[in-house]
Design an enzyme around this catalytic site. Structure first.
Site, short mmCIF file in Angstrom:
data_model
loop_
_atom_site.label_atom_id
_atom_site.label_comp_id
_atom_site.label_asym_id
_atom_site.label_seq_id
_atom_site.Cartn_x
_atom_site.Cartn_y
_atom_site.Cartn_z
N SER A 566 70.42 -15.96 -13.04
CA SER A 566 70.28 -14.76 -13.85
C SER A 566 71.05 -13.61 -13.19
O SER A 566 72.25 -13.73 -12.98
CB SER A 566 68.79 -14.43 -14.03
OG SER A 566 68.59 -13.47 -15.03
N HIS A 681 65.60 -18.87 -21.21
CA HIS A 681 66.20 -18.31 -20.01
C HIS A 681 65.78 -19.06 -18.76
O HIS A 681 66.48 -19.02 -17.74
CB HIS A 681 65.82 -16.83 -19.89
CG HIS A 681 66.54 -16.12 -18.79
ND1 HIS A 681 67.91 -16.17 -18.64
CD2 HIS A 681 66.09 -15.35 -17.77
CE1 HIS A 681 68.27 -15.45 -17.59
NE2 HIS A 681 67.19 -14.96 -17.03
#
Length: 710
Positions: A566, A681
């Site tokens: 991320s 995610h």
């Protein structure tokens, strides 16, 4: 009540559909922009080809299969602690194992749970529901009306994306309510105002979303009413990041808050007390823009300040916990952390607070109770030292609390902290690996500007003494998120003790956790030191730790690998393009990579408070210096990178990883690439997928840093 827009956990507001990103016009200088078409057949054909090539190579390593079995044994173990929160006499828990791959939401009485023998009853079986409805359901979470905890809204996504459905569930009947509240698929937020009323932020058509793609309005939705016809309680600006509502039950009354976020870190708070579900005018509270709302206790709104606040002649320090009287408009300091401390969590019980905090990245916890004559009484909770403390539950109609303690080598233990009486350990996870001979040290490196940056190093004592060991260095450095030496807290991050110890350290590898600026290890100032034009400081900190590892003989550039996901994937991109000479392997997960276009892809526009706006020339001037995509070039000593992402990631666009790999290919570099077709995610939708990806990652590091001839 934390903002959770970006990383780790479920981000109730961090949502936007994929369609706008696919509609972006082609730029003349980006020949790989077609890979931003998430579900485009050409793009998916490219993904499948890269997956097949990379998976075949990594699975062929003889260490992959045992690593996969090891990861699966941890991630699906029934011996893991079943952590949950107390509500109205029950402990509620969500659980996944080899029999419940998608998971079950369940509860047990507090009495049985506290006795160490919880008697679970299943409320929602996600595996059975998915089979019954022929949907790829992934659990998102639940929001229930306190104090009874009977009326609930359950969040389920199709494949693990942030976009999800909300459905009403009755915990007494243990069934979804036929004809009950239902919010269609989208990036919605819900809060119970009463048993027949919700406050909802959702996509209701044109004009209902901000330019960042989050709900712009809060609507008051009555039972049996149409969502798009529900009256608007509050409407933010189109340029805001998001608007959401929170309802706090306190001494039999409901306190209603609307939070307007003009930017990622800035919020305005509006308040109205609910009387029999009737709301008066919303009153703007005089809090600073950078403050986190934690809840209400005895008519006081509890906030964690992220900047200094001067109010009514008093100055309250950044990082402090304060109580603001909603009736009298007075403010009190609950806790002001020292320079080496950072408040991590604030939970609200029936008559007091439980606060967990860090002290030089070591966990502590204390109770705070308001005194009748003013001020707050503080009492430390006597948990072990030199580890990570998490508040598992505080409140739910009681002052009893549950907290956990763990470290890289010490399995997670659960403690029951009654309002009165002694702290009691009620459960402990058995060791997932033999930590005999494994040592953990905290060290400090000196960054480019002279700042001392802490890091943890974990390895077999014999390996550390021998030196020049295969080493994996993890980093994140953003969004106020600290990197903590946990045993098993967030299984999506395979750098933590249980998985790393079993799969890497016991094979002779060394693990390093980097506490670089941009995170929250030392509070707001540590985070703010690496914002926007100062982003390079986070990168310099990571580099300083790498250099310290090499200078002290722990490892060498030929045996040093780096891992981040991320925002940490952006960090990995910076390491790749700035100091490729330091690393023999880089694991770059669900990354931000193209910082020229990040604000145009999915939820990216909401993060400009962290990185800056690339469309403003003055801000692009500093972003362009580190944006990995633009700084990739031929003829550099880049290691063979592993990129991974998820097609269903609707937070960080999979186009970042796709384009990074494609551009490296175009420049003549080899790489590994893995894209899970589902999983959001987190990159995975269930424990089996997570075990597989974790095995790919460690097989990659073994291949690059531990040649089989050794």
């Amino acid at each position: 009540m934390k903002k959770q827009f970006f990383c780790a956990a479920a981000a109730a507001l961090a949502m936007i559909s994929a369609a706008p990103a696919q509609a972006q016009p082609q730029t003349q200088d980006d020949p790989y922009q077609w890979l931003e078409n998430i579900e485009g057949e050409k793009a998916l054909d490219w993904v499948r080809a890269q997956n097949a090539r990379s998976q075949e190579a990594l699975e062929a390593d003889p260490r992959f299969a045992p690593m996969y079995e090891e990861a699966l044994s941890v991630l699906t173990s029934k011996a893991r602690l079943a952590l949950g929160s107390i509500h109205n006499g029950y402990v509620y828990n969500f659980w996944q194992d080899d029999e419940h791959v998608r998971g079950v939401w369940r509860r047990a009485s507090v009495e049985s749970y506290r006795a160490g023998a919880p008697e679970w009853e299943t409320l929602v079986d996600v595996d059975a529901l998915a089979e019954e409805e022929d949907r790829n359901w992934v659990w998102g979470g639940v929001d229930c009306l306190s104090p009874d905890y009977t009326h609930c809204m359950v969040e389920l996504s199709d494949g693990g994306s942030d976009a999800a459905f909300w459905r009403e569930f009755d915990s007494s009947d243990k069934a979804f309510v036929e004809g009950g509240f239902y919010i269609p698929e989208g990036k919605s937020s819900v809060a119970w105002l009463g048993p027949d009323t919700l406050l909802v932020g959702a996509d209701t058509g044109e004009g209902s979303l901000t330019t960042s793609g989050y709900p712009r309005t809060v609507r008051r939705l009555a039972r049996d009413a149409a969502l798009d016809e529900a009256p608007v309680l509050y409407e933010g600006e189109e340029t805001d990041v998001a608007v959401a509502a929170a309802v706090e039950q306190d001494n039999g009354g409901a306190h209603v808050f609307v939070v307007r976020s003009p930017s990622f870190f800035e919020s305005e708070y509006y308040y109205a007390r609910s009387e029999d579900d009737a709301l008066g005018d919303l009153e703007k509270l005089p809090l600073p823009m950078n403050a986190d709302f934690e809840g209400v206790l005895g008519g006081r709104a509890i906030f964690l300040l992220r900047e200094e606040w001067t109010y009514d002649g008093e100055t309250y320090e950044s990082g402090a916990v304060i109580a603001y009287g909603l009736a009298g408009a007075e403010a009190q300091t609950v806790m002001t952390p020292a320079a080496n401390q950072s408040v991590e969590d604030v939970e609200i019980g029936k008559s007091g607070l439980v606060i967990s905090y860090l002290e030089d990245v070591s966990g502590k916890a204390a109770r705070f109770t308001p005194r009748k004559k003013g001020g707050w009484k503080r009492k430390e909770i006597g948990l072990p030292d030199n580890g990570v403390i998490e508040i598992i539950s505080a409140g739910g109609g009681t002052d009893d609390a549950m907290l956990s303690f763990e470290s890289l080598t010490r399995p997670e233990a659960l403690y029951y902290a009654p309002a009165r009486g002694k702290l009691k350990k009620i459960a402990e996870t058995p060791a997932f690996y033999d930590a005999t001979g494994v040592v953990v040290e905290q060290r400090f490196a000196t960054s480019a500007d002279g700042t001392k940056v802490p890091y943890f190093i974990m390895g077999l004592d014999s390996v550390l003494k021998q030196g020049n060991a295969p080493t994996v260095q993890y980093g994140y450095g953003g969004f106020l998120i600290p990197i903590l030496p946990v045993y098993y807290e967030d299984p999506a991050r395979p750098q933590h003790g249980a998985l790393a110890g079993l799969m890497w350290v016991k094979r002779g590898g060394v693990l390093v956790l980097s506490n670089i600026r941009g995170g929250g290890e030392y509070g707001p100032k540590w985070h703010q030191a690496a914002l926007k034009e100062n982003r390079q400081r986070a990168f310099d900190d990571f580099i300083a730790i790498s250099e310290d590892l090499i200078e002290t003989g722990v490892t060498s550039p030929e045996k040093l690998g780096a891992i981040g996901r991320s925002n940490g994937g952006l960090l990995m991109g910076a390491m790749l393009t700035q100091r490729p000479d330091l690393y023999a392997a880089i694991d770059c997960g669900v990354p931000l990579f193209d910082m020229k276009r990040y604000n145009k892809l999915l939820a990216g526009a909401s993060w400009m408070g962290e990185y800056g706006d690339p469309d403003i020339p003055e801000e692009w001037a500093y972003i362009s210096k580190y944006s990995p995509y633009q700084n990739l070039k031929a003829g550099e000593p880049y290691p063979k990178v592993l990129f991974y992402t998820s097609t269903k990631d609707d937070r960080v666009h999979p186009g970042h990883a796709r384009k990074a790999a494609a551009k490296m290919d175009g420049l003549g570099y080899d790489f590994f690439y893995y894209e899970n077709i589902e999983g959001g995610h987190g990159g995975t939708a269930n424990q089996d997928q997570l075990a597989y990806r974790t095995a790919l990652e460690y097989a990659y590091f073994a291949r690059m840093l531990m040649p089989r001839s050794e």
